[in-house]
Design a protein around this motif. Structure first.
Motif, PDB file in Angstrom:
ATOM      1  N   GLU A  44       0.810  -1.213   0.000  1.00 27.94           N
ATOM      2  CA  GLU A  44       0.000   0.000   0.000  1.00 27.94           C
ATOM      3  C   GLU A  44       0.848   1.271   0.000  1.00 27.94           C
ATOM      4  O   GLU A  44       0.306   2.381   0.072  1.00 27.94           O
ATOM      5  CB  GLU A  44      -0.968  -0.019   1.184  1.00 27.94           C
ATOM      6  N   HIS A  45       2.152   1.124  -0.071  1.00 28.76           N
ATOM      7  CA  HIS A  45       3.030   2.283  -0.214  1.00 28.76           C
ATOM      8  C   HIS A  45       2.739   2.961  -1.546  1.00 28.76           C
ATOM      9  O   HIS A  45       2.442   2.306  -2.553  1.00 28.76           O
ATOM     10  CB  HIS A  45       4.490   1.831  -0.158  1.00 28.76           C
ATOM     11  N   VAL A  46       2.851   4.286  -1.575  1.00 28.18           N
ATOM     12  CA  VAL A  46       2.521   5.037  -2.789  1.00 28.18           C
ATOM     13  C   VAL A  46       3.375   4.584  -3.967  1.00 28.18           C
ATOM     14  O   VAL A  46       2.915   4.569  -5.115  1.00 28.18           O
ATOM     15  CB  VAL A  46       2.655   6.556  -2.528  1.00 28.18           C
ATOM     16  N   TRP A  47       4.603   4.200  -3.705  1.00 34.59           N
ATOM     17  CA  TRP A  47       5.473   3.728  -4.788  1.00 34.59           C
ATOM     18  C   TRP A  47       4.941   2.442  -5.413  1.00 34.59           C
ATOM     19  O   TRP A  47       4.946   2.288  -6.631  1.00 34.59           O
ATOM     20  CB  TRP A  47       6.882   3.498  -4.265  1.00 34.59           C
ATOM     21  N   PHE A  48       4.516   1.497  -4.575  1.00 36.94           N
ATOM     22  CA  PHE A  48       4.069   0.227  -5.142  1.00 36.94           C
ATOM     23  C   PHE A  48       2.727   0.393  -5.850  1.00 36.94           C
ATOM     24  O   PHE A  48       2.484  -0.242  -6.886  1.00 36.94           O
ATOM     25  CB  PHE A  48       3.972  -0.849  -4.060  1.00 36.94           C
ATOM     26  N   ARG A  49       1.870   1.222  -5.319  1.00 37.43           N
ATOM     27  CA  ARG A  49       0.610   1.481  -6.015  1.00 37.43           C
ATOM     28  C   ARG A  49       0.878   2.094  -7.394  1.00 37.43           C
ATOM     29  O   ARG A  49       0.224   1.739  -8.385  1.00 37.43           O
ATOM     30  CB  ARG A  49      -0.262   2.413  -5.176  1.00 37.43           C
ATOM     31  N   ALA A  50       1.855   3.002  -7.455  1.00 34.70           N
ATOM     32  CA  ALA A  50       2.210   3.603  -8.750  1.00 34.70           C
ATOM     33  C   ALA A  50       2.794   2.554  -9.680  1.00 34.70           C
ATOM     34  O   ALA A  50       2.545   2.576 -10.898  1.00 34.70           O
ATOM     35  CB  ALA A  50       3.205   4.738  -8.529  1.00 34.70           C
ATOM     36  N   ALA A  51       3.560   1.608  -9.105  1.00 32.19           N
ATOM     37  CA  ALA A  51       4.153   0.555  -9.932  1.00 32.19           C
ATOM     38  C   ALA A  51       3.073  -0.330 -10.543  1.00 32.19           C
ATOM     39  O   ALA A  51       3.135  -0.679 -11.732  1.00 32.19           O
ATOM     40  CB  ALA A  51       5.117  -0.275  -9.093  1.00 32.19           C
TER      41      ALA A  51
END
Length: 568
Positions: free
Chosen positions: A123-130
């Motif tokens: 749920e980190h913003v980086w993984f959601r963007a990925a």
């Protein structure tokens, strides 16, 4: 026999003249969700920790290490971080974190916080963007995304296993509902591994370090410090990511190493050299400790070279169990490896990831390290386990270097070894189909008041895991001021450790009392004798008894007992 006539042997470690606090500190681990609850929801929080800091001062420790309190969906009890610069509402606010640090410093305590750099939450913003980006995108380059093997990519990119059980890869689903790439997670599927070859990742974590250093923290405990860099190409590996078996090699002393192309790669050291430069730019002797399950110890010592970490956890000591020859071998090997690079040696018996030593040492095989104990498993002998745990703790606290105390061990707490499986939350339990009970048993909320609801953990009596009924007699208020209690034993040991400067001392083995199951050494003016045998042994030393883990008899050291003496 007197101090002047005491036969001495090998000098394993010479006194440490360096003054940095972390070289000889006693550091107390707080697992926030189980330490103290101020809000009444049954889950410990930062205001609860702050309200109980006086307990740590009374105990006599030098610093507190806080397990993760960052914003997180709590899939792995906070080790799945969604935002490294914020506090999860479960635990409070950033203002609560600032208040905790300020109060600790007022009381003379240093504060070490957990850092989890191997992986983020899904749920980190980086993984959601990925997940929202295409294969090959910069967003996916922050993690380990790969095409699958097989005719249609239906097989994982390699055969790696998760530490928690099952495959270390999970396949994504594309926006149109078709299967997509796979991503790597050495732990739970909700903990995707970061790609530390990516400069954005490195820059981000240096900024995270500065964020918390600017807020006054004194250091970091680095989670999975040996796992951040993977071997180029992510090759298949036929080994198993759990701990290796023991070795007869004197430099691989306890079988506490994670092996394989996903662990202990040389590239991690570049990261820590860069982090060390960040910490060295701040005043106040800021420090880092590595959670690195690495053997041989000569490789673990590479993490604490002068321009890298300050400490590394000595899991080989924890794993040696109740076996004097193994403990002697670990102590010697630890000093040899760490002294060679000018680093202090650390000592630890329990933490939030292992069965508490008051339970481990009560098993039929007191060197066994099960991943959790539950109903239907062998139940430890509680009396024997506590008797041995007190002796082991007194041995540990007499050793030169830095010692770690896990919350509740000063009370002699055992694991909750009969916890209902329906209440378990550790992902290792679910990913192994219950084959491993997991770590919930060592994470049960602390008992503060024996007669209060929830044993005083929460103002409402709520606890996120149930406490064993036997813990009422082990509560802080039941043990405080009671002669012979485990709590008072720890207080006395920490007081003497400081007064006698044992943490900064040296260690010379004694040739008597002799015996395979007896450890005897001198640290400064203190002689320490630990009887790990099942039978009593003669104690041919005259002198003042400073402290003992159990009752003594004239000229005899009972089985399972450690004594500190000032020989006359």
């Amino acid at each position: 026999m007197t101090l002047e006539t005491l036969p001495t042997g090998l000098v394993a470690h010479r006194p440490d003249t360096d003054a940095q606090w972390w070289r000889h500190a006693v550091i107390y681990q707080v697992y926030p969700r189980s330490f103290a609850d101020a809000s009444g929801d049954g889950i410990g929080d930062l205001p609860g920790v702050t309200a109980r800091l006086d307990h740590l001062v009374e105990l006599g420790v030098d610093a507190v290490w806080l397990s993760p309190f960052y914003r997180s969906p709590q899939a792995d009890a906070g080790y799945d971080v969604a935002d490294y610069r914020d506090v999860d509402p479960l635990f409070g606010t950033l203002a609560d974190a600032d208040a905790l640090v300020a109060r600790a410093h007022e009381l003379g305590l240093r504060v070490v916080v957990d850092l989890v750099p191997n992986h983020t939450s899904d749920e980190h913003v980086w993984f959601r963007a990925a997940l929202a980006s295409a294969p090959g995108s910069p967003e996916r380059a922050r993690y380990h995304f790969r095409e699958g093997r097989g005719e249609h990519g239906e097989l994982p990119p390699n055969n790696w296993e998760s530490v928690f059980g099952g495959p270390a890869w999970t396949r994504t689903t594309q926006p149109d509902g078709t299967p997509g790439q796979w991503y790597l997670h050495l732990f739970d599927s909700k903990q995707p591994d970061l790609n530390w070859e990516n400069p954005e990742v490195r820059a981000e974590f240096e900024d995270v370090l500065r964020f918390w250093l600017d807020r006054g923290v004194d250091g970091f405990r680095v989670d999975v410090a040996h796992g951040m860099v993977k071997q180029d190409g992510l090759p298949d590996w036929d080994g198993h990511v759990a701990m290796i078996d023991g070795s007869d090699d004197t430099d691989a002393v306890a079988g506490t190493g994670n092996h394989g192309p996903m662990f202990d790669q040389d590239g991690v050291h570049d990261i820590y050299r860069s982090w060390r430069r960040v910490l060295d730019a701040y005043d106040g002797d800021r420090a880092m400790v590595a959670e690195a399950w690495v053997e041989p110890l000569s490789r673990l010592a590479r993490y604490v070279r002068p321009d890298e970490m300050h400490q590394a956890f000595n899991f080989a000591f924890l794993a040696a169990g109740w076996h004097a020859p193994s403990l002697r071998r670990v102590i010697d090997a630890s000093f040899a490896a760490n002294d060679a690079v000018g680093a202090p040696t650390t000592w630890v018996m329990s933490n939030h990831d292992v069965v508490r030593h008051a339970s481990r040492l009560g098993l039929t095989d007191p060197t066994h390290r099960p991943n959790g104990i539950g109903d239907g498993d062998e139940q430890p002998d509680a009396v024997l386990g506590l008797h041995r745990a007190r002796a082991a703790s007194l041995l540990m606290l007499a050793l030169p270097g830095s010692a770690y105390v896990y919350q509740g061990e000063e009370l002699g707490l055992p694991d909750h070894t009969a916890l209902d499986d329906d209440l378990r939350q550790d992902p290792a339990f679910f990913r192994t189909g219950g084959a491993e009970r997991g770590r919930d048993g060592c994470r049960v909320p602390l008992p503060w008041e024996g007669d209060a609801p929830g044993l005083g953990f929460s103002p409402t009596g709520a606890t996120w895991l149930p406490q064993p009924t036997a813990w009422a007699d082990l509560a802080v208020d039941r043990q405080r001021g009671r002669e012979g209690s485990t709590y008072e034993l720890y207080r006395a040991a920490l007081r003497l450790r400081r007064a006698e400067r044992l943490g900064a001392g040296g260690l010379q083995w004694l040739t008597e009392p002799a015996g395979e199951h007896v450890l005897a050494f001198r640290n400064g003016d203190v002689v320490v004798v630990a009887n790990l045998d099942e039978a009593d042994v003669e104690l041919p030393l005259s002198g003042e008894v400073l402290l003992a883990s159990g009752p003594l008899r004239d000229g005899v050291l009972p089985a399972g007992t450690t004594v500190w003496l000032r020989a006359a």
